[in-house]
Motif scaffolding. Structure first.
Motif, short mmCIF file in Angstrom:
data_model
loop_
_atom_site.label_atom_id
_atom_site.label_comp_id
_atom_site.label_asym_id
_atom_site.label_seq_id
_atom_site.Cartn_x
_atom_site.Cartn_y
_atom_site.Cartn_z
N THR A 152 0.82 -1.22 0.00
CA THR A 152 0.00 0.00 0.00
C THR A 152 0.85 1.26 0.00
OG1 THR A 152 -0.09 -0.03 2.42
CG2 THR A 152 -1.90 -1.13 1.23
N ARG A 160 -4.46 5.05 -5.35
CA ARG A 160 -5.36 3.99 -4.86
C ARG A 160 -6.10 3.34 -6.02
NH1 ARG A 160 -8.30 6.89 -1.30
NH2 ARG A 160 -6.87 6.42 0.40
N LYS A 161 -6.53 4.14 -6.99
CA LYS A 161 -7.30 3.60 -8.11
C LYS A 161 -6.47 2.64 -8.94
CE LYS A 161 -10.20 6.16 -10.46
NZ LYS A 161 -10.75 7.17 -11.40
N ALA A 169 -5.82 -0.59 -7.03
CA ALA A 169 -7.02 -1.41 -6.96
C ALA A 169 -7.28 -2.11 -8.30
CB ALA A 169 -8.23 -0.56 -6.57
N SER A 170 -7.09 -1.39 -9.39
CA SER A 170 -7.31 -1.99 -10.71
C SER A 170 -6.30 -3.10 -10.98
CB SER A 170 -7.24 -0.92 -11.80
OG SER A 170 -8.34 -0.04 -11.70
N ALA A 187 -4.93 -4.93 -8.67
CA ALA A 187 -5.29 -6.03 -7.77
C ALA A 187 -6.41 -6.89 -8.34
CB ALA A 187 -5.69 -5.47 -6.41
N LEU A 228 -2.37 -7.82 -0.03
CA LEU A 228 -2.19 -6.39 0.19
C LEU A 228 -1.31 -6.24 1.42
CD1 LEU A 228 -5.81 -4.99 -0.40
CD2 LEU A 228 -3.91 -5.13 -2.02
N LEU A 275 -8.49 0.84 0.47
CA LEU A 275 -8.09 0.21 -0.77
C LEU A 275 -8.86 -1.09 -1.00
CD1 LEU A 275 -6.21 -0.11 -3.24
CD2 LEU A 275 -4.52 -1.14 -1.71
N ALA A 276 -8.97 -1.92 0.03
CA ALA A 276 -9.66 -3.20 -0.09
C ALA A 276 -11.13 -3.01 -0.43
CB ALA A 276 -9.51 -4.01 1.19
N GLU A 329 -12.35 -0.99 -2.42
CA GLU A 329 -12.50 -0.67 -3.85
C GLU A 329 -12.36 -1.91 -4.72
OE1 GLU A 329 -10.52 2.65 -5.47
OE2 GLU A 329 -10.99 3.98 -3.79
N LEU A 330 -12.00 -3.04 -4.13
CA LEU A 330 -11.84 -4.26 -4.91
C LEU A 330 -13.21 -4.86 -5.19
CD1 LEU A 330 -8.79 -5.94 -3.15
CD2 LEU A 330 -8.83 -4.18 -4.93
#
Length: 504
Positions: A140, A186-187, A190-191, A193, A203, A216-217, A219-220
């Motif tokens: 992160t 973050r975006k 996340a993408s 991931a 993560l 962050l999680a 947004e998954l």
């Protein structure tokens, strides 16, 4: 189509792209006094011309448009005699800032015929297909980036056939960022991931960073619980032990994953050029255009990016887009990127790079006209922003700069399950997804076999590109089915995040 500007093999040393062009390219270094032939007009060079550089095939008056690819690449800053070297010393870019576009759609050539080719991929629960089944360790924040790398290295000998690999994606961001800049980091993480090549995700957090792992999680979307582990370094006794335990758990889950038949509609190819030379737009990039037409013609996706490197050629993409809204979004994206340069006090035509210039590219218009060859003849179906995931079929335009690492990271984040990277100068750099390096010239392929996966220079030795295109398609299918690209064999895997804001 290339125009062979020689009558015999002995004179096969220059190429003219289009009959309208007032320049041609030398395929080898040539000296003043040598005779060249363009069409039916033999004449002598009046200056030395380096390999892959241009010369004038007719007198070009001062202020006259210099044409290559049948399009303007700038204007003559001084009179250029027939047979004279044409480059930065006598050609100037005409690019300016934001424009008002009045471009109407034109009928596009039909896409390539349907193909029945298949590859062996990993079908995920959401229907997407991975070309690899890997554990990705995503930190992160930069504070635990090296921890992620060490964790991947320590676990490598325990894979035992249960996964295709364990990779860390270190980066220096995630703290001391504000607002949109933090949101951008973050975006894109996340993408990444959520990429279909990820069979298991870790993560790895520090704890006190601004890029909080729980945010962050959240947004998954669609990552199964049994394939996700979160390690909070400040909250556990031994973060390395926790990460190793998480890896072992994920390997057990992934051991049941198997490759299965997938067709071309499941391919998402990312299109990239880096370290280009004057042959990139003649050999390697048109080959990628063939791949774009084949994949999109079979309901797959191709993602084109590097927006500053379509400046001066955006009209070609806009003309063959039937959707007026998409056409407007292409223009807006180009104008926004130009404003990005202007706000920073930089000229919009700062490109090409020193390496590009050494390779024979004179202006950004010339570089852009060569770069858009990667898009083939396909219609642009959508425009997506940096960090977003692609959800459409066809040719997609993605917001990202030209920087190799940043744009390829954006391509992976958008969902490309294989990247096709053309180059005239070469680079060892590798990215999260399989990335095939395709050399524009055979000399580079011969000198750098550890970097280059495919030699597009062979196009110059054939009457057309069809044989080379079939060979490249074969390699793409083999790579999508598990064959390792050079960068994977060299353990070159990295990401770079586009930072656009203030650092505290």
């Amino acid at each position: 189509m290339l125009v062979d500007s020689s009558k015999t093999e002995a004179l096969r040393s220059v190429l003219q792209v289009s009959p309208q062009d007032n320049v041609a390219v030398c395929l080898r270094a040539m000296q003043a006094g040598e005779t060249v032939r363009v069409g039916d007009k033999p004449f002598q060079l009046i200056s030395d011309v380096p390999t892959f550089h241009k010369f004038a095939v007719t007198l070009i008056a001062k202020g006259e448009t210099v044409l290559r690819f049948g399009e303007s690449i700038g204007v003559a800053s001084q009179a250029i005699a027939q047979g004279e070297h044409v480059h930065t010393h006598n050609v100037s870019s005409t690019l300016k800032g934001a424009e008002t576009y009045t471009i109407e759609a034109q009928s596009a050539d039909a896409a390539s015929a349907k193909r029945s080719r298949t590859f062996q991929g990993y079908r995920r629960a959401d229907g997407r297909v991975g070309t690899r089944n890997e554990i990705w360790i995503i930190p992160t924040v930069g504070c635990v980036a090296r921890t992620a790398e060490q964790a991947a290295i320590r676990a490598a000998d325990r894979i035992d056939g249960r996964a295709d690999g364990i990779i860390a994606l270190p980066h220096p961001h995630g703290c001391s960022q504000l607002g949109d800049d933090l949101d951008g980091t973050r975006k894109v993480l996340a993408s990444l991931a959520m990429h279909p090549n990820v069979g298991g995700l870790i993560l790895l957090a520090l704890g006190c960073e601004t890029n909080q792992v729980d945010v962050l999680a959240a947004e998954l979307d669609g990552v199964p619980e049994n394939r996700l582990r979160i390690v909070r370094s400040q909250s556990v006794l031994d973060e390395m032990e926790e990460t190793q335990n998480a890896i072992d758990e994920l390997l057990d889950v992934m051991s049941e994953d198997k490759r299965s038949d997938c067709d071309l509609s499941d391919l998402v190819i990312g299109l990239k050029c880096g370290g280009s030379d004057a042959l990139s737009g003649l050999t390697a990039n048109p080959l990628l255009g063939d791949m774009t037409d084949i994949v999109t013609g079979n309901a797959g996706s191709a993602i084109l990016t590097e927006i500053p490197e379509i400046f001066g050629a955006e009209h070609l993409l806009m003309r063959r887009t039937s959707d007026e809204t998409v056409r407007g979004r292409i223009g807006a994206l180009v104008n926004d990127f130009k404003d990005y340069f202007v706000r920073a006090g930089e000229p919009v035509n700062e490109n090409p790079s020193p390496g590009n210039k050494a390779g024979g590219i004179t202006t950004l218009e010339e570089k852009s006209l060569g770069a858009v060859q990667k898009a083939g003849k396909a219609e642009v179906r959508d425009v997506i922003m940096y960090g977003e995931r692609n959800k459409a079929n066809g040719l997609i335009l993605l917001e990202a700069p030209g920087n190799d690492a940043v744009s390829c990271t954006a391509l992976a984040a958008a969902g490309a399950n294989i990247i096709l990277f053309t180059t005239g100068r070469g680079t060892p750099l590798g990215f999260p997804v399989p990335t095939l390096k395709i050399s524009s010239n055979s000399d580079l392929a011969a000198r750098k076999p550890r970097w280059i996966d495919f030699d597009a220079g062979q196009v110059l030795r054939s009457p057309d590109r069809s044989e080379a295109a079939e060979a490249l398609l074969d390699l793409i299918i083999e790579t999508a089915s598990g064959k390792k690209a050079c960068h994977e064999l060299n353990q070159e895997r990295s990401i770079a995040i586009w930072k656009r804001g203030v650092t505290l």
